[in-house]
Design an enzyme around this catalytic site. Sequence first.
Site, short mmCIF file in Angstrom:
data_model
loop_
_atom_site.label_atom_id
_atom_site.label_comp_id
_atom_site.label_asym_id
_atom_site.label_seq_id
_atom_site.Cartn_x
_atom_site.Cartn_y
_atom_site.Cartn_z
N HIS A 13 -2.76 2.47 -5.76
CA HIS A 13 -3.53 1.26 -5.49
C HIS A 13 -3.78 0.46 -6.76
CE1 HIS A 13 -5.08 -0.33 -1.75
NE2 HIS A 13 -6.09 -0.86 -2.39
N TYR A 60 -10.08 -10.46 -6.65
CA TYR A 60 -9.20 -10.52 -7.81
C TYR A 60 -9.51 -11.71 -8.71
CZ TYR A 60 -6.57 -6.99 -5.31
OH TYR A 60 -6.22 -5.84 -4.67
N ARG A 108 -1.11 -1.97 -6.95
CA ARG A 108 -1.37 -3.07 -6.01
C ARG A 108 -2.32 -4.08 -6.65
NH1 ARG A 108 -1.45 -4.48 -0.48
NH2 ARG A 108 -3.45 -5.05 0.41
N ARG A 131 0.84 -1.20 0.00
CA ARG A 131 0.00 0.00 0.00
C ARG A 131 0.87 1.25 0.00
NH1 ARG A 131 -1.94 -3.56 4.03
NH2 ARG A 131 -4.03 -4.40 3.62
N HIS A 191 -3.76 -8.92 3.65
CA HIS A 191 -5.19 -8.92 3.92
C HIS A 191 -5.48 -9.70 5.19
CE1 HIS A 191 -6.43 -8.11 -0.55
NE2 HIS A 191 -6.24 -6.99 0.14
N LYS A 210 -1.29 -2.40 8.09
CA LYS A 210 -2.39 -1.82 8.87
C LYS A 210 -2.35 -2.34 10.30
CE LYS A 210 -5.82 -0.83 5.28
NZ LYS A 210 -7.20 -1.11 4.81
#
Length: 294
Positions: free
Chosen positions: A240, A275, A243, A146, A266, A170
Amino acid sequence: MTVDHFLTYLQHEKRYSPHTIQAYRIDLLQFSDFLLTTFELELKDAAYIHVRDFMVWLMDHGNSENSVGRKLSTLRSFYKYLIREQVVRVNPMSFAKAPKVPKRLPVFVDDQKLDQLLDSKEFFDESFPSVRDKLVIETLFGTGIRLAELLSIKESDIDFYETSIRILGKRNKERVVPVSKSLMSQIKAYIDLKSLQNFNNKTGVLFVTNTGAVAYRTLIYKIVHRYLTYISTQEKRSPHVLRHSYATSLLNRGADLNAIKELLGHSSLAATQVYTHNSIERIKSIYKQAHPKA
């Protein structure tokens, strides 16, 4: 102030990023202003009808379904916190439902076009800004990280022996992302070139501005947008997108979905499964072009 207490809780207990906390702050202040100007109420006095009217007001003022849904998510977390702290007794979000969001496939750039861009000598030279810009594109596409993760990379996070980078994701979750030997060589060349610049303030952060200051979000966004313009006419040309391109490229080449989940950082497989739709569309396209009965 209740909002400040809540944001402090997000920072220290939930370990949200400063960017996420700022987004929460903006959403809560917007709802607070709406309550005050429309109903002369404070946040703790809100009821479901006020939340519903806020949703209508947002939609009338051009907010997308995604935006409204995100703001409701902020309010849901906030009032859950107020219930826990016994500031309010009835949760005004109990019956609030976010508007349905039309499903959109992740936007990506074909990896062949990206290879052409990065291999071309037309767009990049040997100056420091140009070498940095190319490395930004190479790193985002080569790792799928990210934007915030890219900005947080320190030179000490790079393992040249194992050809990997330690990424702070994150909620401060760490993961190790493998990189190609080619990308690792570019990183080393960039660091060597950076050390030769006459920067007053030496920093351990990998990506810096033309003057040696720590790189910032807008700079990276402009770099990516500028170079993707050369190879893509699509509206979205953000970090993004690279990504998404990374994940789609891996999936199209047979990578395991769980492995892609770990590489992307994730928390759930559901976020990665989006995806597969791009992959299915690609298979359909190949079938229609190649099969005589298509």
